[in-house]
Design a protein around this motif. Sequence first.
Motif, short mmCIF file in Angstrom:
data_model
loop_
_atom_site.label_atom_id
_atom_site.label_comp_id
_atom_site.label_asym_id
_atom_site.label_seq_id
_atom_site.Cartn_x
_atom_site.Cartn_y
_atom_site.Cartn_z
N PHE A 74 -3.58 -11.81 8.73
CA PHE A 74 -3.58 -10.44 8.19
C PHE A 74 -3.82 -9.41 9.29
O PHE A 74 -4.47 -9.70 10.31
CB PHE A 74 -4.69 -10.28 7.14
CG PHE A 74 -4.47 -11.07 5.88
CD1 PHE A 74 -3.70 -10.55 4.85
CD2 PHE A 74 -5.03 -12.33 5.73
CE1 PHE A 74 -3.51 -11.28 3.68
CE2 PHE A 74 -4.84 -13.07 4.57
CZ PHE A 74 -4.07 -12.54 3.54
N ALA A 75 -3.31 -8.21 9.06
CA ALA A 75 -3.57 -7.07 9.95
C ALA A 75 -3.92 -5.86 9.10
O ALA A 75 -3.38 -5.68 8.00
CB ALA A 75 -2.36 -6.77 10.82
N HIS A 76 -4.83 -5.03 9.60
CA HIS A 76 -5.22 -3.83 8.86
C HIS A 76 -4.01 -2.94 8.63
O HIS A 76 -3.21 -2.68 9.53
CB HIS A 76 -6.29 -3.07 9.65
CG HIS A 76 -6.69 -1.79 8.99
ND1 HIS A 76 -6.48 -0.55 9.58
CD2 HIS A 76 -7.27 -1.55 7.79
CE1 HIS A 76 -6.93 0.39 8.77
NE2 HIS A 76 -7.40 -0.18 7.68
N ALA A 77 -3.87 -2.49 7.40
CA ALA A 77 -2.74 -1.62 7.04
C ALA A 77 -3.24 -0.18 6.98
O ALA A 77 -3.93 0.21 6.03
CB ALA A 77 -2.16 -2.04 5.69
N ALA A 78 -2.93 0.59 8.01
CA ALA A 78 -3.34 2.00 8.03
C ALA A 78 -2.64 2.75 6.90
O ALA A 78 -1.44 2.58 6.67
CB ALA A 78 -2.99 2.62 9.38
N GLU A 79 -3.40 3.55 6.19
CA GLU A 79 -2.85 4.30 5.06
C GLU A 79 -2.45 5.70 5.48
O GLU A 79 -2.93 6.23 6.49
CB GLU A 79 -3.87 4.36 3.93
CG GLU A 79 -4.26 2.99 3.39
CD GLU A 79 -5.23 3.09 2.24
OE1 GLU A 79 -5.39 4.20 1.71
OE2 GLU A 79 -5.82 2.05 1.87
N GLU A 80 -1.60 6.32 4.69
CA GLU A 80 -1.17 7.68 4.97
C GLU A 80 -2.38 8.61 4.94
O GLU A 80 -3.24 8.50 4.07
CB GLU A 80 -0.14 8.15 3.94
CG GLU A 80 1.19 7.42 4.03
CD GLU A 80 2.21 8.00 3.06
OE1 GLU A 80 1.92 9.06 2.48
OE2 GLU A 80 3.28 7.38 2.90
#
Length: 315
Positions: A74-80
């Motif tokens: 997994f990788a951190h999913a940066a949000e808008e």
Amino acid sequence: MLSYLEDLKENEDQLRDSDCCGNGCTNCILDNKPRPSKRVLLAGKRNVILSYTKFRLLRREALGPNGQLLLLHFAHAAEEGDGDGAVDTVLDIPPGHHVMLRVGSLLRPYSPYWSDFVAKEFRILVKLQPEGPMSRHLQAVQPDDLLEFRGPIGQYVHEPQPAKCIYIIAQGVAIAPTLPLVRQVLDNEEDMSRLWHLVCAHDLLHVYFREEMLEFAQFWNYRSCLYLPHQQCDSSACQEAGHCAQQCPQLRDNLRYKETAKVSRLDATELATHLNPAIPGQRVLIVAGDSSFQKNIAQIATQSLDVDPANIYML
């Protein structure tokens, strides 16, 4: 610093009974409140996983004889709207700590066996249970799917000084979260602690991360032993006995350089053979496995290894 501590306090407030995963764990990981590690304090950045955060599945790989294990990366999913805020975050999951996966009302703890502090990535190894609700969900996830995790949760903290005698005992797939515990000692040239890595598995086919263990074996302060009570080759003698003999030629041929294996269970007598009173240092025991395995090993270790119960940790 204040922002980090405020986030930490918010995370502690979230550790309520409603977060219980329902597994009836003997040692509930939610009883262990996270504390900031030294490196995250030195970095002066926020730990991105302190509250439930979305992580993107980068890779999935089926492992094991029947594909019953899943390696998930997994990788951190940066949000808008994060903007430069993503630059001010890191992913800090200390060795021996868990992360909690949330899917709807389902909650399950997992222990990463690898993580990247700056790239904000981690990997877990999951054993799929045929009737498990979370297993059914994870069986269906595909790369690019988003899942929510929170953490870190745990209480084990290793201090390199003074040197210690650390016994790490793992059951089957639970060897995965013990790998970072070994690495943090071996990667520190100033850490003189001694490591005994004892792995209990059904047979050699069910021993995972053998390559990593062989790499560890290059260090002077690392020893390992595999316990394979159901190891069985196709020779007539082993087939008749129901398991291999200790000196089975096929078993010896399948072992690699510096690999030690015993065709037996790890009991109190066998565990005592790893105690060397001549080696100084506080004895620490770390047990990774299901609750019955943890309880049994903890009971026999207090005498066999002369370990103070206060220095016994469960993963």
